[in-house]
Design an enzyme around this catalytic site. Structure first.
Site, mmCIF file in Angstrom:
data_model
loop_
_atom_site.group_PDB
_atom_site.id
_atom_site.type_symbol
_atom_site.label_atom_id
_atom_site.label_comp_id
_atom_site.label_asym_id
_atom_site.label_seq_id
_atom_site.Cartn_x
_atom_site.Cartn_y
_atom_site.Cartn_z
ATOM 1 N N ASN A 4 2.362 1.422 4.368
ATOM 2 C CA ASN A 4 2.713 0.161 5.045
ATOM 3 C C ASN A 4 2.459 0.217 6.553
ATOM 4 O O ASN A 4 3.152 -0.423 7.341
ATOM 5 C CB ASN A 4 4.175 -0.244 4.761
ATOM 6 C CG ASN A 4 4.529 -1.670 5.172
ATOM 7 O OD1 ASN A 4 5.671 -1.950 5.540
ATOM 8 N ND2 ASN A 4 3.593 -2.588 5.139
ATOM 9 N N CYS B 144 -1.208 0.705 7.501
ATOM 10 C CA CYS B 144 -2.645 0.428 7.662
ATOM 11 C C CYS B 144 -3.070 -0.792 6.858
ATOM 12 O O CYS B 144 -3.266 -1.879 7.396
ATOM 13 C CB CYS B 144 -3.486 1.642 7.242
ATOM 14 S SG CYS B 144 -3.154 3.142 8.215
ATOM 15 N N ARG B 145 -3.229 -0.629 5.532
ATOM 16 C CA ARG B 145 -3.845 -1.688 4.731
ATOM 17 C C ARG B 145 -2.937 -2.894 4.501
ATOM 18 O O ARG B 145 -3.384 -4.046 4.656
ATOM 19 C CB ARG B 145 -4.312 -1.128 3.380
ATOM 20 C CG ARG B 145 -5.471 -0.164 3.512
ATOM 21 C CD ARG B 145 -5.659 0.615 2.239
ATOM 22 N NE ARG B 145 -4.515 1.503 1.982
ATOM 23 C CZ ARG B 145 -4.320 2.178 0.871
ATOM 24 N NH1 ARG B 145 -5.175 2.063 -0.127
ATOM 25 N NH2 ARG B 145 -3.268 2.973 0.745
ATOM 26 N N SER B 146 -1.682 -2.662 4.081
ATOM 27 C CA SER B 146 -0.867 -3.833 3.722
ATOM 28 C C SER B 146 -0.467 -4.685 4.939
ATOM 29 O O SER B 146 -0.419 -5.918 4.808
ATOM 30 C CB SER B 146 0.344 -3.459 2.858
ATOM 31 O OG SER B 146 1.201 -2.566 3.495
ATOM 32 N N ASP C 123 -8.270 3.668 1.375
ATOM 33 C CA ASP C 123 -7.297 4.073 2.395
ATOM 34 C C ASP C 123 -8.030 4.582 3.643
ATOM 35 O O ASP C 123 -8.741 5.589 3.570
ATOM 36 C CB ASP C 123 -6.424 5.185 1.803
ATOM 37 C CG ASP C 123 -5.254 5.524 2.701
ATOM 38 O OD1 ASP C 123 -5.261 5.118 3.881
ATOM 39 O OD2 ASP C 123 -4.335 6.204 2.219
ATOM 40 N N CYS D 191 0.870 -1.184 0.000
ATOM 41 C CA CYS D 191 0.000 0.000 0.000
ATOM 42 C C CYS D 191 0.903 1.229 0.000
ATOM 43 O O CYS D 191 2.075 1.143 -0.398
ATOM 44 C CB CYS D 191 -0.962 -0.032 1.191
ATOM 45 S SG CYS D 191 -0.169 0.019 2.807
HETATM 46 P P1 4NP Z 1 -1.715 2.810 4.187
HETATM 47 O O1 4NP Z 1 -2.313 4.193 4.766
HETATM 48 O O2 4NP Z 1 -1.209 3.132 2.799
HETATM 49 O O3 4NP Z 1 -2.896 1.912 4.165
HETATM 50 O O4 4NP Z 1 -0.622 2.398 5.152
HETATM 51 C C1 4NP Z 1 -1.564 5.375 4.832
HETATM 52 C C2 4NP Z 1 -0.686 5.575 5.866
HETATM 53 C C3 4NP Z 1 0.040 6.742 5.942
HETATM 54 C C4 4NP Z 1 -0.132 7.716 4.957
HETATM 55 C C5 4NP Z 1 -1.004 7.514 3.912
HETATM 56 C C6 4NP Z 1 -1.729 6.330 3.845
HETATM 57 N N1 4NP Z 1 0.596 8.928 5.040
HETATM 58 O O5 4NP Z 1 0.373 9.810 4.195
HETATM 59 O O6 4NP Z 1 1.440 9.070 5.932
#
Ligand code: 4NP
Length: 156
Positions: A13, A15-17, A125, A10
């Site tokens: 790294n 939240c989703r992945s 997200d 994602c």
């Molecule tokens: P992820 O979510 O891609 O599911 O881990 C996010 C985590 C952090 C950020 C964006 C999306 N960020 O902009 O820091």
């Protein structure tokens, strides 16, 4: 067949992945599939960081401790060390296609491509939303993990 090696990707790294990694590890155990499993982000902001608290909470609610996971960024070697690189949304997939070295061997796909009737759908997200978004993420990654494990098992 070569043992599958699956990398979930994602943006951050955190939240989703990591949730996809956790759900897929659990599903592999449930169905008896032996696979190497990891997750990474296309972005660099959370290298070395544990998963978002809300992701840890939803995983814990489903009996899985992801507190020891640590963020890392996708690297060139991943495209040959993994047989499957699974993007959580289409931005991640586009970024992976740009990063992909010419000699890459990993198959790229979206997680929900492996779920009947959900091909092409992103896992949204949840980072900027409230914690209920993480329940939706958990449902999505669980469905994706089940579909992917079934497909890999069927391939033998
Ligand atoms: P992820 O979510 O891609 O599911 O881990 C996010 C985590 C952090 C950020 C964006 C999306 N960020 O902009 O820091």
């Amino acid at each position: 067949m070569q043992q599958p090696a699956v990398l979930f990707v994602c943006l951050g790294n955190i939240c989703r992945s990591p949730l996809a990694e956790a759900a897929f590890r659990a599903e592999c155990q449930r169905v008896g599939l032996s696979a190497k499993v990891d997750s990474a982000g296309t972005g660099h902001w959370h290298i070395g960081a544990p998963p978002d608290r809300r992701a840890q909470t939803v995983a814990a609610r489903h009996g899985i401790d992801i507190s020891s996971y640590r963020g890392r960024q996708v690297e060139d070697a991943d495209f040959n060390q993994f047989t499957h690189i699974i993007a959580l949304d289409d931005f991640n997939l586009l970024d992976l296609r740009k990063l992909q070295p010419v000699d890459a061997t990993a198959e790229l796909s979206l997680l929900l491509d492996h779920v009947p009737d959900r091909a092409g759908e992103p896992v949204a997200d949840p980072y900027y939303g409230d914690s209920s978004g993480f329940d939706t993420t958990w449902r999505d990654v669980t469905e994706g993990a089940q579909g992917l494990a079934a497909a890999l098992l069927a391939r033998g």
